[in-house]
Design a protein around this motif. Structure first.
Motif, PDB file in Angstrom:
ATOM      1  N   ASP A 139     -13.622 115.509 108.100  1.00 38.65           N
ATOM      2  CA  ASP A 139     -15.032 115.781 107.833  1.00 38.65           C
ATOM      3  C   ASP A 139     -15.170 116.314 106.417  1.00 38.65           C
ATOM      4  N   ILE A 140     -16.101 115.775 105.670  1.00 44.00           N
ATOM      5  CA  ILE A 140     -16.329 116.166 104.289  1.00 44.00           C
ATOM      6  C   ILE A 140     -17.786 116.584 104.146  1.00 44.00           C
ATOM      7  N   THR A 141     -18.018 117.734 103.547  1.00 50.52           N
ATOM      8  CA  THR A 141     -19.379 118.241 103.327  1.00 50.52           C
ATOM      9  C   THR A 141     -19.708 118.189 101.832  1.00 50.52           C
ATOM     10  N   TYR A 142     -20.867 117.693 101.510  1.00 51.75           N
ATOM     11  CA  TYR A 142     -21.286 117.592 100.116  1.00 51.75           C
ATOM     12  C   TYR A 142     -22.765 117.951 100.017  1.00 51.75           C
ATOM     13  N   ALA A 143     -23.166 118.429  98.853  1.00 52.20           N
ATOM     14  CA  ALA A 143     -24.539 118.910  98.650  1.00 52.20           C
ATOM     15  C   ALA A 143     -25.472 117.738  98.347  1.00 52.20           C
ATOM     16  N   ILE A 144     -26.696 117.847  98.855  1.00 53.91           N
ATOM     17  CA  ILE A 144     -27.747 116.869  98.592  1.00 53.91           C
ATOM     18  C   ILE A 144     -28.817 117.554  97.750  1.00 53.91           C
ATOM     19  N   PRO A 145     -29.174 116.998  96.601  1.00 50.57           N
ATOM     20  CA  PRO A 145     -30.189 117.647  95.748  1.00 50.57           C
ATOM     21  C   PRO A 145     -31.556 117.673  96.429  1.00 50.57           C
ATOM     22  N   THR A 146     -32.247 118.812  96.305  1.00 52.56           N
ATOM     23  CA  THR A 146     -33.565 118.993  96.934  1.00 52.56           C
ATOM     24  C   THR A 146     -34.610 119.426  95.903  1.00 52.56           C
ATOM     25  N   GLY A 147     -34.448 118.981  94.684  1.00 48.29           N
ATOM     26  CA  GLY A 147     -35.410 119.349  93.653  1.00 48.29           C
ATOM     27  C   GLY A 147     -36.680 118.528  93.673  1.00 48.29           C
ATOM     28  N   ARG A 148     -36.726 117.530  94.525  1.00 42.99           N
ATOM     29  CA  ARG A 148     -37.876 116.643  94.602  1.00 42.99           C
ATOM     30  C   ARG A 148     -38.545 116.787  95.963  1.00 42.99           C
ATOM     31  N   ARG A 149     -39.846 117.019  95.958  1.00 42.61           N
ATOM     32  CA  ARG A 149     -40.611 117.171  97.203  1.00 42.61           C
ATOM     33  C   ARG A 149     -40.910 115.806  97.812  1.00 42.61           C
ATOM     34  N   GLY A 150     -40.939 115.741  99.142  1.00 42.10           N
ATOM     35  CA  GLY A 150     -41.313 114.505  99.816  1.00 42.10           C
ATOM     36  C   GLY A 150     -40.315 114.111 100.881  1.00 42.10           C
ATOM     37  N   GLU A 151     -40.495 112.878 101.377  1.00 41.46           N
ATOM     38  CA  GLU A 151     -39.559 112.291 102.334  1.00 41.46           C
ATOM     39  C   GLU A 151     -38.478 111.575 101.532  1.00 41.46           C
ATOM     40  N   ILE A 152     -37.300 112.199 101.420  1.00 45.97           N
ATOM     41  CA  ILE A 152     -36.238 111.687 100.557  1.00 45.97           C
ATOM     42  C   ILE A 152     -35.308 110.778 101.365  1.00 45.97           C
ATOM     43  N   ARG A 169     -38.232 122.985  98.986  1.00 51.02           N
ATOM     44  CA  ARG A 169     -37.749 122.489  97.695  1.00 51.02           C
ATOM     45  C   ARG A 169     -36.841 123.520  97.030  1.00 51.02           C
ATOM     46  N   GLY A 170     -35.680 123.072  96.604  1.00 50.91           N
ATOM     47  CA  GLY A 170     -34.694 123.951  96.006  1.00 50.91           C
ATOM     48  C   GLY A 170     -33.754 124.586  97.005  1.00 50.91           C
ATOM     49  N   GLY A 171     -33.999 124.376  98.307  1.00 45.90           N
ATOM     50  CA  GLY A 171     -33.132 124.943  99.328  1.00 45.90           C
ATOM     51  C   GLY A 171     -31.847 124.150  99.485  1.00 45.90           C
ATOM     52  N   THR A 181     -36.617 115.712 104.742  1.00 44.29           N
ATOM     53  CA  THR A 181     -37.963 116.196 104.420  1.00 44.29           C
ATOM     54  C   THR A 181     -37.853 117.449 103.560  1.00 44.29           C
ATOM     55  N   VAL A 182     -38.325 117.353 102.317  1.00 42.43           N
ATOM     56  CA  VAL A 182     -38.298 118.480 101.387  1.00 42.43           C
ATOM     57  C   VAL A 182     -39.722 119.012 101.272  1.00 42.43           C
ATOM     58  N   LEU A 183     -39.947 120.186 101.831  1.00 46.32           N
ATOM     59  CA  LEU A 183     -41.278 120.794 101.857  1.00 46.32           C
ATOM     60  C   LEU A 183     -41.535 121.570 100.566  1.00 46.32           C
ATOM     61  N   PRO A 184     -42.784 121.696 100.150  1.00 45.40           N
ATOM     62  CA  PRO A 184     -43.086 122.557  98.997  1.00 45.40           C
ATOM     63  C   PRO A 184     -42.847 124.019  99.329  1.00 45.40           C
ATOM     64  N   ARG A 185     -42.386 124.766  98.362  1.00 43.94           N
ATOM     65  CA  ARG A 185     -42.187 126.205  98.563  1.00 43.94           C
ATOM     66  C   ARG A 185     -43.538 126.899  98.694  1.00 43.94           C
ATOM     67  N   THR A 186     -43.558 127.973  99.440  1.00 38.43           N
ATOM     68  CA  THR A 186     -44.781 128.766  99.596  1.00 38.43           C
ATOM     69  C   THR A 186     -44.436 130.244  99.527  1.00 38.43           C
ATOM     70  N   VAL A 187     -45.440 131.048  99.188  1.00 37.83           N
ATOM     71  CA  VAL A 187     -45.319 132.503  99.213  1.00 37.83           C
ATOM     72  C   VAL A 187     -46.433 133.041 100.107  1.00 37.83           C
TER      73      VAL A 187
END
Length: 376
Positions: A109-122, A65-67, A151-157
């Motif tokens: 070819d065009i590259t664009y950012a996908i938001p990853t602020g939400r956890r889960g199968e997006i 998440r956030g990556g 797939t947006v995984l939760p962050r871990t430390v």
């Protein structure tokens, strides 16, 4: 399909024609015919299929998440488009404009950012191509490609394992088959070469026609039970709920990587229960990734799922907003150690005897607070 402007031109043309018929001004008929003719030409032009071929890939397919995650749009055009094309993607139902620039003949070819602020199968996609005429009187939306999932995984430390348990087992289990020691029945599985024949389960072997053995688990391993409050209304904002899930994921991953059993319970029931296997870390992170937020407003009650007796259930970690201490206090005598992690508490909470409390506002703060707590 006429746009709002196109319908306005049609309406104006009809009004002009009626006015010409009523007032006897034939020149108004010209405006009526021209307006309807322009809208008709616009609809016909936008109805012609374009020669563009659009495909999209998501890279990487798994990210924390956030990556950073990007969509790569591959556009294959066979001619030059003098009018700008609007291409947009759909991410979890939200629209993301990809490009509206002019494309030359050839491949782009065009590259664009996908938001990853939400956890889960997006869900990502499908792509949409909007073709409009020069006057903006009509437009046509065409769908391209299939839906993919990010797939947006939760962050871990990185944390150390909670010290608990009746016996000290610093190394963790080295095999799933534990023929001796403090073992308990876990499940039945197919026979593998090298299994102890004393573990053979003859009734199941006779019933299924294949060799079946009992799989045992070491009951003395430190078990970590995590009770995470995933009720959305219990937190001031959704970001605090995500922080609670990331705290639970960090603690669970620390125990799983050490091959220790982990049980995670949320507000609705059991999320995952592992026994200290080699793939437990993957199982735990996948379960927390797809764990939804609970809409229930009922109090957090998980006593039937916790079970156990005093001093024989390892460590209990309760993660909530700090507004409810009932669950943490009710089980402090049934576990070797009870840890209460309060996520962004709005007010100071009095200390509770027998509980180790940690207040968190950021995930990175968990590293230092956890180190101090485990050193006690």
């Amino acid at each position: 399909m006429p746009t709002t402007r196109g319908w306005g031109v049609i309406a104006g043309s009809v009004v002009t024609g009626v006015a010409g018929l009523t007032l006897g001004y034939r020149i108004f008929y010209i405006f009526t015919v021209v307006g309807i003719f322009l809208v008709g030409c616009a609809v016909a032009w936008t109805s012609v299929p374009t020669r563009l071929r659009l495909t999209r890939t998501v890279a990487p397919s798994r990210v924390v998440r956030g990556g950073a995650a990007h969509g790569v749009l591959s556009l294959r055009g066979l001619r030059r488009y003098r009018r700008a094309l609007l291409i947009y993607d759909s991410v979890a139902g939200a629209r993301i404009d990809v490009s509206s620039s002019r494309f030359s003949k050839g491949d782009t070819d065009i590259t664009y950012a996908i938001p990853t602020g939400r956890r889960g199968e997006i869900p990502v996609g499908p792509l949409y191509n909007v073709r409009r005429d020069a006057l903006g009187l009509a437009s046509r939306v065409r769908e391209h490609g299939e839906q993919e999932f990010l797939t947006v995984l939760p962050r871990t430390v990185a944390l150390s394992t909670v010290p608990s348990g009746r016996f000290s087992n610093l190394e963790g289990p080295t095999t799933d088959r534990v023929p001796t020691g403090t073992v308990a029945f876990h499940s039945l599985r197919d026979y593998s070469v090298g299994d102890d024949l004393r573990l053979m389960h003859w009734p199941s072997t006779a019933r299924t026609g294949r060799l079946v053995v009992r799989q045992l688990a070491d009951a003395s391993l430190p078990r970590t039970t995590i009770l995470v409050d995933n009720r959305l209304h219990a937190y001031p904002c959704e970001e605090d709920l995500e922080l609670a899930v990331e705290v639970a994921a960090s603690i669970a991953m620390a125990a799983s990587r050490s091959r220790f059993p982990v049980r995670i319970i949320d507000s609705t029931g059991l999320v995952v229960d592992t026994q200290g296997g080699p793939r437990d870390a993957q199982v735990v992170i996948e379960a927390l990734t797809i764990m939804p937020s609970a809409a229930t407003a009922a109090p957090l009650r998980s006593s039937p799922l916790l079970g156990g007796t005093a001093g024989h259930r390892g460590a209990l970690v309760v993660v909530n907003a700090g507004t409810e201490v009932t669950e943490a206090r009710a089980h402090r005598r049934r576990f070797d150690r009870v840890i209460w992690i309060r996520i962004c508490p709005e007010a100071s909470v009095p200390a509770v005897s027998g509980l180790l409390a940690i207040d968190l506002h950021r995930l990175d703060d968990l590293i230092g607070a956890w180190r101090k707590m485990t050193a006690r």
